[in-house]
Design an enzyme around this catalytic site. Structure first.
Site, PDB file in Angstrom:
ATOM      1  N   GLU A  26       4.280  17.211  -5.352  1.00  0.00           N
ATOM      2  CA  GLU A  26       2.815  17.158  -5.417  1.00  0.00           C
ATOM      3  C   GLU A  26       2.192  18.279  -4.580  1.00  0.00           C
ATOM      4  OE1 GLU A  26       0.413  14.969  -2.864  1.00  0.00           O
ATOM      5  OE2 GLU A  26       2.047  13.724  -2.052  1.00  0.00           O
ATOM      6  N   LYS A  87      -9.368  17.555  -4.300  1.00  0.00           N
ATOM      7  CA  LYS A  87      -8.241  16.611  -4.319  1.00  0.00           C
ATOM      8  C   LYS A  87      -8.332  15.840  -5.634  1.00  0.00           C
ATOM      9  CE  LYS A  87      -7.195  12.134  -2.192  1.00  0.00           C
ATOM     10  NZ  LYS A  87      -7.631  11.186  -1.150  1.00  0.00           N
ATOM     11  N   ASP A 139     -10.614  -0.620  -1.483  1.00  0.00           N
ATOM     12  CA  ASP A 139      -9.988   0.708  -1.496  1.00  0.00           C
ATOM     13  C   ASP A 139      -8.482   0.578  -1.711  1.00  0.00           C
ATOM     14  OD1 ASP A 139      -9.119   3.287  -1.188  1.00  0.00           O
ATOM     15  OD2 ASP A 139     -10.337   3.701   0.584  1.00  0.00           O
ATOM     16  N   SER A 141      -5.398   2.706  -3.668  1.00  0.00           N
ATOM     17  CA  SER A 141      -5.130   4.016  -4.260  1.00  0.00           C
ATOM     18  C   SER A 141      -4.758   3.928  -5.737  1.00  0.00           C
ATOM     19  CB  SER A 141      -3.981   4.691  -3.503  1.00  0.00           C
ATOM     20  OG  SER A 141      -3.660   5.912  -4.127  1.00  0.00           O
ATOM     21  N   ALA A 142      -5.262   4.903  -6.491  1.00  0.00           N
ATOM     22  CA  ALA A 142      -4.876   5.024  -7.907  1.00  0.00           C
ATOM     23  C   ALA A 142      -3.380   5.292  -8.060  1.00  0.00           C
ATOM     24  CB  ALA A 142      -5.683   6.145  -8.566  1.00  0.00           C
ATOM     25  N   ASP A 143      -2.716   5.720  -6.977  1.00  0.00           N
ATOM     26  CA  ASP A 143      -1.259   5.932  -7.060  1.00  0.00           C
ATOM     27  C   ASP A 143      -0.550   4.661  -7.536  1.00  0.00           C
ATOM     28  OD1 ASP A 143      -1.804   8.400  -5.947  1.00  0.00           O
ATOM     29  OD2 ASP A 143      -0.859   7.975  -4.002  1.00  0.00           O
ATOM     30  N   LYS A 160       2.566   4.742   5.087  1.00  0.00           N
ATOM     31  CA  LYS A 160       2.092   4.813   6.475  1.00  0.00           C
ATOM     32  C   LYS A 160       1.333   3.548   6.818  1.00  0.00           C
ATOM     33  CE  LYS A 160       1.303   9.650   7.567  1.00  0.00           C
ATOM     34  NZ  LYS A 160       1.252  10.455   6.338  1.00  0.00           N
TER      35      LYS A 160
HETATM   36  N1  PSU Z   1      -0.196   9.777   2.391  1.00  0.00           N
HETATM   37  C1  PSU Z   1       0.467  10.635   3.172  1.00  0.00           C
HETATM   38  N2  PSU Z   1       0.387  11.978   2.899  1.00  0.00           N
HETATM   39  C2  PSU Z   1      -0.346  12.458   1.856  1.00  0.00           C
HETATM   40  C3  PSU Z   1      -1.048  11.517   1.023  1.00  0.00           C
HETATM   41  C4  PSU Z   1      -0.939  10.195   1.318  1.00  0.00           C
HETATM   42  O1  PSU Z   1       1.136  10.228   4.101  1.00  0.00           O
HETATM   43  O2  PSU Z   1      -0.412  13.686   1.654  1.00  0.00           O
HETATM   44  C5  PSU Z   1      -1.824  12.028  -0.159  1.00  0.00           C
HETATM   45  C6  PSU Z   1      -0.965  11.944  -1.434  1.00  0.00           C
HETATM   46  O3  PSU Z   1      -1.293  13.026  -2.277  1.00  0.00           O
HETATM   47  C7  PSU Z   1      -1.455  10.653  -2.061  1.00  0.00           C
HETATM   48  C8  PSU Z   1      -2.915  10.672  -1.713  1.00  0.00           C
HETATM   49  O4  PSU Z   1      -1.247  10.581  -3.460  1.00  0.00           O
HETATM   50  O5  PSU Z   1      -2.954  11.195  -0.389  1.00  0.00           O
HETATM   51  C9  PSU Z   1      -3.553   9.300  -1.800  1.00  0.00           C
HETATM   52  O6  PSU Z   1      -4.925   9.418  -1.614  1.00  0.00           O
HETATM   53  P1  PSU Z   1      -5.862   8.103  -1.795  1.00  0.00           P
HETATM   54  O7  PSU Z   1      -5.473   7.193  -0.659  1.00  0.00           O
HETATM   55  O8  PSU Z   1      -7.254   8.631  -1.692  1.00  0.00           O
HETATM   56  O9  PSU Z   1      -5.532   7.533  -3.121  1.00  0.00           O
HETATM   57 MN    MN Z   2      -9.130   5.222  -2.168  1.00  0.00          MN
END
Ligand code: PSU
Ligand code: MN
Length: 311
Positions: A26, A87, A139, A141-143, A160
């Protein structure tokens, strides 16, 4: 697929055509996850780890409205230095293409592109998940949602503790995403080898993980898979040390009203600063470790008879 949708780097195109192992990487970790120049050094060394295992790295990003699968040295350098880059999670991709933007791709977006390219294994550091306090903010994540519907295996070091780890594991379970810990019974917490949560499944070899990916496809699950690889013992941070830094970062985000897609980059930056580089060193070591495992899984997958793999 639209024929010219993806800009495949020549070595990536050649490996995909030949059926030899490719590992996706990524780029939000480069644009929003680490400071310059450590972001560039890490991106390069992660690619080297994959090559050393005999696989081809494919760093995925959006550059001026084009989807790149595999970046050249100059492109990687420019992305690592760029400021104000977007992002992009998967839902942002179409707009980025229309507007000709450059973007770091998150785990969700990188998975989407990897699936379009036919890459099945992806290495990163940490995935997004359910944020602490999600019962109020929603909140999540879409992941996690992308993992539920896109068949790409993601090797990470767990999540984390900026996140609510038990809730993250619950959402993955609800969305029927297989979660596998490599060589441990515990689900790892990124900087620490254990989160206190048990892993749903433990597998001890890249071959078994590759076979699980193949079976998941054969069963028509159409999900990704989360492979949690604990940080090497020598690079792990003590939970007491890192937990108080993370708690401080979350308190600072609350105080400053940082929310939504700005939250994770804010917390990562704050943790990097407040740990005076110790967390960054651990982060770099664990991403390299994940890249090695991902390359070994991709290699095992490439050796499997195609009859056991879904088309
Ligand atoms: N967690 C980490 N390092 C990162 C990310 C998350 O320890 O770099 C990044 C990754 O690209 C992950 C994104 O897909 O943040 C998730 O963002 P959000 O929580 O806004 O979905
Ligand atoms: Mn989010």
């Amino acid at each position: 697929m639209t024929p010219d949708l993806l800009d495949l780097a020549p070595e990536v195109a050649a490996a995909l055509a030949a059926g030899t192992p490719v590992v996706a990487l990524e780029s939000t970790i480069i644009t929003h996850g680490m400071p310059y120049p450590e972001n560039l050094e890490t991106a390069r060394s992660v690619e080297e780890e994959i090559r050393a295992q005999g696989a081809v790295p494919a760093t995925i990003a959006v550059l001026e409205g084009r989807i790149k699968v595999g970046l050249g040295a100059e492109e990687l350098d420019a992305l690592a230095r760029a400021e104000g880059v977007v992002k992009a999670s998967s839902r942002d991709l179409a707009v980025a293409l229309v507007r000709g933007q450059s973007a770091g791709t998150t785990v969700s977006c990188t998975m989407r592109v990897a699936a379009l390219a036919g890459i099945r294994v992806f290495a990163t550091g940490g995935v997004g998940g359910v944020h602490r306090g999600a019962e109020d903010t929603f909140d999540i994540s879409a992941d996690l949602l992308e993992l539920s519907c896109t068949p790409v295996a993601v090797v990470c070091a767990g999540v984390k503790s900026i996140l609510d780890i038990p809730k993250t594991l619950e959402v993955l379970e609800t969305h029927r995403v297989p979660v596998v810990a490599y060589g441990t019974d515990e689900f790892p917490a990124f900087f620490a080898r254990s989160s206190g949560a048990k892993a749903d499944h433990r597998l001890d070899s890249p071959e078994e993980i590759a076979a699980t990916i193949a079976w998941n496809d054969t069963l028509g699950m159409n999900t990704g898979m989360l492979i949690a690889n604990p940080v090497p013992e020598a690079d792990a941070l003590s939970p007491a040390e890192i937990d108080s830094i993370i708690d401080g970062a979350i308190a600072a985000a609350d105080a400053q009203g940082i929310t939504r897609k700005a939250l994770t980059p804010f917390l990562l930056d704050r943790i990097n600063t407040d740990s005076e580089g110790r967390s960054l060193a651990a982060n770099i070591a664990l991403v390299r470790n994940n890249a090695r495992l991902a390359a070994r899984i991709a290699t095992a997958l490439a050796k499997m008879p195609s009859s056991t793999l879904a088309a």
